[in-house]
Scaffold this motif. Structure first.
Motif, PDB file in Angstrom:
ATOM      1  N   ILE A  60      -7.010   4.713   0.048  1.00 33.77           N
ATOM      2  CA  ILE A  60      -5.800   3.909   0.291  1.00 33.77           C
ATOM      3  C   ILE A  60      -5.769   3.419   1.730  1.00 33.77           C
ATOM      4  CG2 ILE A  60      -3.295   4.154   0.659  1.00 33.77           C
ATOM      5  CD1 ILE A  60      -3.897   3.374  -2.136  1.00 33.77           C
ATOM      6  N   ALA A 112       1.412   1.628  -3.601  1.00 33.11           N
ATOM      7  CA  ALA A 112       0.193   2.179  -4.214  1.00 33.11           C
ATOM      8  C   ALA A 112       0.083   3.682  -3.941  1.00 33.11           C
ATOM      9  CB  ALA A 112      -1.037   1.451  -3.683  1.00 33.11           C
ATOM     10  N   ARG A 113       0.461   4.107  -2.752  1.00 32.28           N
ATOM     11  CA  ARG A 113       0.454   5.539  -2.419  1.00 32.28           C
ATOM     12  C   ARG A 113       1.430   6.305  -3.306  1.00 32.28           C
ATOM     13  NH1 ARG A 113       2.073   8.393   0.766  1.00 32.28           N
ATOM     14  NH2 ARG A 113       0.532  10.008   0.591  1.00 32.28           N
ATOM     15  N   TRP A 155      -5.848  -0.345   2.948  1.00 33.88           N
ATOM     16  CA  TRP A 155      -4.731  -0.746   3.809  1.00 33.88           C
ATOM     17  C   TRP A 155      -5.255  -1.381   5.097  1.00 33.88           C
ATOM     18  CZ3 TRP A 155      -3.611   1.664   8.569  1.00 33.88           C
ATOM     19  CH2 TRP A 155      -2.371   1.387   9.123  1.00 33.88           C
ATOM     20  N   TRP A 185       0.810  -1.213   0.000  1.00 28.88           N
ATOM     21  CA  TRP A 185       0.000   0.000   0.000  1.00 28.88           C
ATOM     22  C   TRP A 185       0.847   1.268   0.000  1.00 28.88           C
ATOM     23  CZ3 TRP A 185      -4.350  -0.967  -1.945  1.00 28.88           C
ATOM     24  CH2 TRP A 185      -4.903  -2.235  -1.782  1.00 28.88           C
TER      25      TRP A 185
END
Length: 163
Positions: free
Chosen positions: A134, A32-33, A138, A29
């Protein structure tokens, strides 16, 4: 003692499981951020968690992005340990999602001055929604993974597939 009986009597160590879960939650994550930042879905820099410890100019560099990524992994490890040690027996996806929303609230609402270097509600809406999503995912990842490991979710999922 048979092998299957021995496996059933062994329990997962919550400390090691929490650290491993947090590492992978932060790795996935946090990546992904960073990708959301690179694609301009959010204006929150990848190193926002390191903001109290490093200068903002440094966090805007590649080394700063890496530092922020590592800080997100460390934050995820601490958060996962907290979740696994306290809330691991909760079933289903909702407790993890609520945990993610609470972490988002702590950082983006209560800690906005410290982590974002600005007052609350000063981010553009696309950044707020992206960061919220997100953190929701998460938290879902952490919570549901812990639920599957420490409750009977595997059995329930198998029964649902068979029905």
């Amino acid at each position: 003692m048979s092998k299957s009986h021995k496996q059933k009597s062994e329990h997962t160590n919550p400390w090691f499981f929490g650290m491993e879960l947090g590492f992978f939650a932060g790795l996935i994550w946090g990546g992904a951020r960073w990708l959301m930042y690179a694609l301009h879905f959010t204006k929150v820099i990848p190193g926002f968690l390191a903001e109290p410890f490093f200068k903002h100019e440094f966090l805007m560099t590649r080394a700063g992005h890496l530092t922020g990524y590592l800080c997100f992994i460390a934050f995820s490890v601490v958060a996962s340990l907290l979740y696994v040690l306290i809330l691991r027996k909760l079933k289903g996806p909702w407790p993890g999602m609520i945990f993610g929303v609470l972490c988002w609230s702590a950082i983006f609402l209560a800690g906005s001055w410290q982590f974002l270097q600005q007052k609350m509600f000063r981010l553009p809406w696309n950044s707020v929604v992206s960061e919220f999503c997100i953190f929701l995912l998460w938290g879902l990842f952490i919570g549901y993974t812990a639920a599957i490991e420490y409750t009977d979710e595997r059995k329930r999922e198998q029964q649902t597939k068979l029905a």
